[in-house]
Enzyme design. Sequence first.
Site, PDB file in Angstrom:
ATOM      1  N   GLY A  10       0.819  -1.216   0.000  1.00  0.00           N
ATOM      2  CA  GLY A  10       0.000   0.000   0.000  1.00  0.00           C
ATOM      3  C   GLY A  10       0.853   1.266   0.000  1.00  0.00           C
ATOM      4  O   GLY A  10       2.088   1.205   0.047  1.00  0.00           O
TER       5      GLY A  10
ATOM      6  N   ASP B  96      -2.836 -12.976   4.714  1.00  0.00           N
ATOM      7  CA  ASP B  96      -4.170 -12.393   4.865  1.00  0.00           C
ATOM      8  C   ASP B  96      -4.391 -12.112   6.347  1.00  0.00           C
ATOM      9  O   ASP B  96      -4.450 -13.028   7.166  1.00  0.00           O
ATOM     10  CB  ASP B  96      -5.215 -13.378   4.319  1.00  0.00           C
ATOM     11  CG  ASP B  96      -6.630 -12.833   4.464  1.00  0.00           C
ATOM     12  OD1 ASP B  96      -6.797 -11.717   5.001  1.00  0.00           O
ATOM     13  OD2 ASP B  96      -7.557 -13.546   4.037  1.00  0.00           O
TER      14      ASP B  96
ATOM     15  N   TYR C 249     -16.041   2.769   8.356  1.00  0.00           N
ATOM     16  CA  TYR C 249     -14.573   2.712   8.329  1.00  0.00           C
ATOM     17  C   TYR C 249     -14.001   3.158   9.675  1.00  0.00           C
ATOM     18  O   TYR C 249     -13.161   2.473  10.267  1.00  0.00           O
ATOM     19  CB  TYR C 249     -14.075   3.608   7.193  1.00  0.00           C
ATOM     20  CG  TYR C 249     -12.591   3.871   7.168  1.00  0.00           C
ATOM     21  CD1 TYR C 249     -11.680   2.868   6.826  1.00  0.00           C
ATOM     22  CD2 TYR C 249     -12.086   5.141   7.456  1.00  0.00           C
ATOM     23  CE1 TYR C 249     -10.311   3.131   6.780  1.00  0.00           C
ATOM     24  CE2 TYR C 249     -10.726   5.411   7.414  1.00  0.00           C
ATOM     25  CZ  TYR C 249      -9.845   4.403   7.083  1.00  0.00           C
ATOM     26  OH  TYR C 249      -8.492   4.663   7.041  1.00  0.00           O
TER      27      TYR C 249
ATOM     28  N   LYS D 166     -11.901   0.877  12.342  1.00  0.00           N
ATOM     29  CA  LYS D 166     -10.523   1.247  12.687  1.00  0.00           C
ATOM     30  C   LYS D 166     -10.380   1.461  14.197  1.00  0.00           C
ATOM     31  O   LYS D 166      -9.352   1.109  14.783  1.00  0.00           O
ATOM     32  CB  LYS D 166     -10.112   2.513  11.923  1.00  0.00           C
ATOM     33  CG  LYS D 166      -9.910   2.325  10.431  1.00  0.00           C
ATOM     34  CD  LYS D 166      -8.696   1.471  10.065  1.00  0.00           C
ATOM     35  CE  LYS D 166      -7.386   2.125  10.389  1.00  0.00           C
ATOM     36  NZ  LYS D 166      -6.231   1.286   9.952  1.00  0.00           N
TER      37      LYS D 166
HETATM   38  N1  NAP Z   1      -4.915   7.034   2.715  1.00  0.00           N
HETATM   39  C1  NAP Z   1      -5.263   7.915   3.631  1.00  0.00           C
HETATM   40  O1  NAP Z   1      -5.569   9.106   3.343  1.00  0.00           O
HETATM   41  C2  NAP Z   1      -5.250   7.525   5.075  1.00  0.00           C
HETATM   42  C3  NAP Z   1      -5.715   8.461   5.986  1.00  0.00           C
HETATM   43  C4  NAP Z   1      -5.706   8.142   7.324  1.00  0.00           C
HETATM   44  C5  NAP Z   1      -5.259   6.911   7.737  1.00  0.00           C
HETATM   45  N2  NAP Z   1      -4.849   5.984   6.840  1.00  0.00           N
HETATM   46  C6  NAP Z   1      -4.402   4.697   7.347  1.00  0.00           C
HETATM   47  O2  NAP Z   1      -3.076   4.506   6.926  1.00  0.00           O
HETATM   48  C7  NAP Z   1      -2.831   3.109   6.753  1.00  0.00           C
HETATM   49  C8  NAP Z   1      -2.231   2.886   5.382  1.00  0.00           C
HETATM   50  O3  NAP Z   1      -3.154   3.355   4.405  1.00  0.00           O
HETATM   51  P1  NAP Z   1      -2.791   3.346   2.855  1.00  0.00           P
HETATM   52  O4  NAP Z   1      -3.471   4.512   2.250  1.00  0.00           O
HETATM   53  O5  NAP Z   1      -1.330   3.141   2.684  1.00  0.00           O
HETATM   54  O6  NAP Z   1      -3.570   2.029   2.404  1.00  0.00           O
HETATM   55  P2  NAP Z   1      -3.662   1.379   0.950  1.00  0.00           P
HETATM   56  O7  NAP Z   1      -2.750   2.069  -0.003  1.00  0.00           O
HETATM   57  O8  NAP Z   1      -5.113   1.256   0.614  1.00  0.00           O
HETATM   58  O9  NAP Z   1      -3.059  -0.071   1.185  1.00  0.00           O
HETATM   59  C9  NAP Z   1      -3.748  -0.996   1.984  1.00  0.00           C
HETATM   60  C10 NAP Z   1      -2.842  -2.147   2.278  1.00  0.00           C
HETATM   61  O10 NAP Z   1      -3.585  -3.067   3.060  1.00  0.00           O
HETATM   62  C11 NAP Z   1      -3.386  -4.366   2.530  1.00  0.00           C
HETATM   63  N3  NAP Z   1      -4.525  -5.225   2.845  1.00  0.00           N
HETATM   64  C12 NAP Z   1      -5.832  -5.006   2.592  1.00  0.00           C
HETATM   65  N4  NAP Z   1      -6.559  -6.042   3.025  1.00  0.00           N
HETATM   66  C13 NAP Z   1      -5.694  -6.926   3.583  1.00  0.00           C
HETATM   67  C14 NAP Z   1      -5.816  -8.192   4.197  1.00  0.00           C
HETATM   68  N5  NAP Z   1      -7.008  -8.803   4.345  1.00  0.00           N
HETATM   69  N6  NAP Z   1      -4.704  -8.808   4.645  1.00  0.00           N
HETATM   70  C15 NAP Z   1      -3.483  -8.223   4.502  1.00  0.00           C
HETATM   71  N7  NAP Z   1      -3.300  -7.039   3.927  1.00  0.00           N
HETATM   72  C16 NAP Z   1      -4.393  -6.401   3.474  1.00  0.00           C
HETATM   73  C17 NAP Z   1      -3.238  -4.146   1.039  1.00  0.00           C
HETATM   74  O11 NAP Z   1      -2.614  -5.269   0.462  1.00  0.00           O
HETATM   75  P3  NAP Z   1      -2.764  -5.647  -1.105  1.00  0.00           P
HETATM   76  O12 NAP Z   1      -2.578  -4.367  -1.871  1.00  0.00           O
HETATM   77  O13 NAP Z   1      -1.654  -6.616  -1.327  1.00  0.00           O
HETATM   78  O14 NAP Z   1      -4.136  -6.205  -1.284  1.00  0.00           O
HETATM   79  C18 NAP Z   1      -2.353  -2.909   1.033  1.00  0.00           C
HETATM   80  O15 NAP Z   1      -1.014  -3.269   1.224  1.00  0.00           O
HETATM   81  C19 NAP Z   1      -4.162   2.416   7.021  1.00  0.00           C
HETATM   82  O16 NAP Z   1      -4.193   1.995   8.361  1.00  0.00           O
HETATM   83  C20 NAP Z   1      -5.187   3.500   6.829  1.00  0.00           C
HETATM   84  O17 NAP Z   1      -6.352   3.248   7.595  1.00  0.00           O
HETATM   85  C21 NAP Z   1      -4.829   6.273   5.523  1.00  0.00           C
END
Ligand code: NAP
Length: 302
Positions: free
Chosen positions: A10, A36, A128, A132
């Site tokens: 991600g 997973d 969501y 979380k």
């Molecule tokens: N993006 C934002 O603006 C934002 C804001 C606030 C907080 N956050 C938090 O920051 C963190 C990282 O977010 P991000 O934006 O980097 O997320 P992201 O790009 O959507 O990536 C999500 C990751 O989670 C993995 N994943 C999903 N389902 C899974 C499962 N069942 N088992 C194992 N891995 C799984 C995905 O793996 P695959 O790709 O291999 O499926 C991917 O590596 C998260 O905790 C999110 O809640 C994000």
Amino acid sequence: MRWMVIGATGTLGREVAAQLTARGADTVRTGSADLDLTDARAVASAVADRRPDVVVNCAAWTAVDLAETEESEARRVNGEGPAHLARACAAAGGRLLHVSTDYVFGGGPADSGRPYAEDAEPGPRTAYGRTKLEGERAVLAALPGTAAVVRTAWLYGREEGGFVHTMAALAREPGRTVEVVDDQHGQPSWAPDVAARIIALGALPAARAHGVFHATGSGRTTWHALAREVFSLTGADPDRVRAIDSSRLRRAAPRPAWSVLGHARWAAAGLPAMRHWRTALAEALTGVPHPPTAHSAEPKGL
Ligand SMILES: NC(=O)c1ccc[n+]([C@@H]2O[C@H](COP(=O)([O-])OP(=O)(O)OC[C@H]3O[C@@H](n4cnc5c(N)ncnc54)[C@H](OP(=O)(O)O)[C@@H]3O)[C@@H](O)[C@H]2O)c1
């Protein structure tokens, strides 16, 4: 010292794993195809086999709108997955740094004006956010005194995609105008800065680095002002970005009007708050970290 990055495919996880590798750290990285998070047995044996000193959980169900109709699926990843991981870390003796979100707070306009402290009462208004929050609570309950919950918000990475890079692409289209909401406030957070902060926490003794931390850029802005800054940094006219009201956009999950997080707890870890969002944005888009320009009034001490 061995690190294990879950969700390493991600936006944030890729950056954490890349920075660790660049520093020569022994790093195990997994995406959902390798491990997973919803499979408790697989999680337990992955952690037991690799014996990481620090596990960084960047994996999440991040489809905020879809979670409204598929809350139980989102809960399996965001709520139950971190609980499996925390139990596995407790059994194997590793530390867990778990990434969470501003969506655990209510984010209503009534909260505006004061940043949410790390210990402010959560009150999620979306599926969501609820899932979380369950993950956060499971981690802190299973690993009291060692686990850290690192909340971030308005995250953007190095690569294309996401709000910042989409705006930069639109800025490069001659004459193109865009409409962006100006009634949602938050803190843009560059993934490399957030990743560096997570790694800094993991390198500290757990006694100084456990509990809740807010890894968001300092200062605050609106999506509209952020888009204007992106246009300016790209050399485009910021007046091509028009302000609109959130009521114009229909979303399954309501977006927070107020997503400004306080940074007071970094002092407990002996670290400063993260740098100003505008300085980081300049580096992200131009390669040079310009100091912030003061063309909007921002509260101090965030
Ligand atoms: N993006 C934002 O603006 C934002 C804001 C606030 C907080 N956050 C938090 O920051 C963190 C990282 O977010 P991000 O934006 O980097 O997320 P992201 O790009 O959507 O990536 C999500 C990751 O989670 C993995 N994943 C999903 N389902 C899974 C499962 N069942 N088992 C194992 N891995 C799984 C995905 O793996 P695959 O790709 O291999 O499926 C991917 O590596 C998260 O905790 C999110 O809640 C994000």
